[in-house]
Design an enzyme around this catalytic site. Structure first.
Site, short mmCIF file in Angstrom:
data_model
loop_
_atom_site.label_atom_id
_atom_site.label_comp_id
_atom_site.label_asym_id
_atom_site.label_seq_id
_atom_site.Cartn_x
_atom_site.Cartn_y
_atom_site.Cartn_z
N ASP A 1 1.79 11.60 -10.04
CA ASP A 1 2.50 12.68 -10.85
C ASP A 1 3.19 11.94 -12.03
OD1 ASP A 1 3.53 15.50 -11.28
OD2 ASP A 1 2.19 15.85 -9.69
N ASP B 1 17.84 16.76 -2.09
CA ASP B 1 16.83 17.07 -1.04
C ASP B 1 15.88 16.21 -0.94
OD1 ASP B 1 18.35 19.41 -1.49
OD2 ASP B 1 16.74 20.60 -1.95
N HIS C 1 7.70 18.08 -12.67
CA HIS C 1 6.38 18.35 -11.91
C HIS C 1 6.51 17.71 -10.63
CE1 HIS C 1 2.09 18.88 -10.82
NE2 HIS C 1 2.24 20.14 -11.73
N ASN D 1 -6.54 26.15 -12.94
CA ASN D 1 -5.82 27.33 -13.11
C ASN D 1 -6.44 27.88 -14.22
OD1 ASN D 1 -3.90 26.40 -11.26
ND2 ASN D 1 -2.48 25.78 -12.91
N ALA E 1 -10.99 17.40 -8.00
CA ALA E 1 -11.02 18.28 -6.91
C ALA E 1 -12.59 18.43 -6.47
CB ALA E 1 -10.48 19.49 -6.99
N TYR F 1 -15.14 16.47 -6.45
CA TYR F 1 -15.92 15.45 -5.86
C TYR F 1 -15.72 15.66 -4.50
CZ TYR F 1 -15.57 12.59 -10.14
OH TYR F 1 -15.47 12.36 -11.46
N THR G 1 -12.82 14.56 -1.94
CA THR G 1 -11.58 15.02 -1.93
C THR G 1 -11.42 16.38 -1.15
OG1 THR G 1 -11.65 16.55 -3.75
CG2 THR G 1 -11.12 14.38 -4.16
N SER H 1 -1.59 23.32 -8.43
CA SER H 1 -0.65 22.15 -8.15
C SER H 1 0.38 22.42 -6.92
CB SER H 1 0.55 21.77 -9.28
OG SER H 1 -0.20 21.25 -10.27
#
Length: 383
Positions: free
Chosen positions: A133, A142, A166, A257, A268, A270, A273, A320
């Site tokens: 990312d 946190d 992100h 999205n 995604a 493939y 995954t 995400s």
């Protein structure tokens, strides 16, 4: 001219003329040729620092480098030795975001998938997650106990600090652990290794993703979270994903999205995954989420509050965010059953999922995947 001579000519051109030329992936078919050419490259790099722009990816036997325009035709003559691909740009899967004030507690998505009910049994202890990312904010209260050493592929040699937000948001949903004042993620004792492949604008090259996967495999990650995608198929990326899958690493990727019903983004798409779509608070598939037969599992992805830069919090929507919930759920599962293979995990997720809801509160279509439920997932593995 043989292939070694051609590559040495290319390196000489790069050394002489700087990094002018389109970024390409050169993937070798022959491991011995790859090793021989890499040795020649390393020897040259000692004398010519400007060749630092040429990177090797052992996972897929590839070089990443700017190819001088005049050599494209000559490289094409050696199709039996290697394949040359354009280095495609990749984008994040966040649909919207805004800053929020946060008191303390468990975000709705973490509670919705029933993660807190599992914490008496599993918290993700000793599970290692590579988050490819924008990096992560190591100073966020946190995340102080959740973040481990990572790698920066954008500014090499620097730590993987987040300059976008992100990646910090994704890390927070997976494994935030601030019981007293902040938020708690799905798997609060899992450990995240940030892999910074995206710049401050949330943009990356597919070669950075491949190097990130390579790093995760070599450093023993159990899970790789990939909350991004692209429309174009890349054989090199597929090769990296397949090698990680064969090494026993579970890759979780967001579907996209675009509100599409019959297709999703790569990686995604493939088979190797676990592809993730987004739902809202009432288990309906979010309006923005890609959906359909290519999606393996859905998870909360609308108005998700998580950690942000400088100790703050943001509310974000997107596949995400859904992906980070699923990565956390898998961490809880693997802490309990460490030997599970990626294919087994996908099957368990699908079999234990709750049905999604249709547009008017009706049940989703029979072919539609369900929404992740941690407690059902853990019971499924005990059968």
């Amino acid at each position: 001219m043989d292939v070694t001579g051609l590559l040495q000519l290319m390196l000489h051109e790069i050394s002489s003329n700087g990094q002018r030329g389109k970024r390409r992936l050169i993937r070798f078919y022959n491991p011995q040729l790859y090793e021989r050419c890499c040795k020649a490259l390393y020897d040259l790099q000692k004398r010519h620092p400007e060749l630092g722009s040429v990177h090797t990816v052992p996972l897929i036997l590839a070089w990443i480098c700017p190819v001088p325009a005049g050599l494209n035709r000559q490289l094409a003559l050696y199709q039996s030795e290697f394949v040359v691909e354009d280095d495609i740009q990749v984008t994040m899967h966040a649909a919207s975001q805004k800053p929020v004030a946060w008191e303390r507690g468990i975000p709705w998505g973490v509670r919705h998938i029933k993660a807190p009910q599992a914490w008496s049994t599993t918290t993700g202890h000793h599970v290692y997650i590579g988050v490819i990312d924008t990096g992560a904010d190591y100073r966020h209260p946190d995340l102080r106990n959740s973040l481990m050493r990572g790698v920066n592929l954008v500014h090499r040699g620097l730590p993987p600090y987040d300059d976008n937000g992100h990646g910090t948001h994704i890390a927070g949903t997976i494994a935030a652990a601030n019981q007293m004042y902040g938020i708690i993620g799905v798997a609060p004792r899992a450990l995240i290794h940030p892999v910074k492949a995206f710049d401050e604008n949330g943009s990356a090259y597919v070669s950075d993703i491949i190097q990130g996967i390579d790093w995760c495999v070599r450093h023993g990650m159990n899970i790789i979270n990939m909350s991004f995608g692209m429309k174009t198929r890349s054989k090199s990326l597929l090769n990296a994903v397949m090698n990680a899958y064969n090494a026993g690493v579970t890759i979780v990727a967001s579907s996209g999205n675009d509100a599409k019903r019959k297709t999703i983004d790569y990686p995604a798409r493939y088979q190797q995954t676990i592809s993730v779509g987004a739902t809202d608070r009432v288990r309906k598939i979010a309006n923005f989420s890609n959906r359909g037969r290519f999606v393996d599992i859905y998870a909360p992805g609308e108005k998700i509050v998580s950690a942000w830069l400088k100790g703050k919090y943001h509310e974000m929507s997107g596949t995400s965010m859904a992906t980070s919930h699923v990565s956390g759920a898998i961490a809880l599962l693997l802490a309990m059953k460490p030997g599970l293979k990626p294919g087994e995990i996908k099957t368990l997720l699908r079999h234990s999922a709750n049905p999604t809801r249709g547009p008017r509160g009706k049940g989703g279509t029979p072919r539609e995947a369900g929404e992740v439920d941690v407690m059902r997932l853990l019971k499924e593995v005990e059968r």
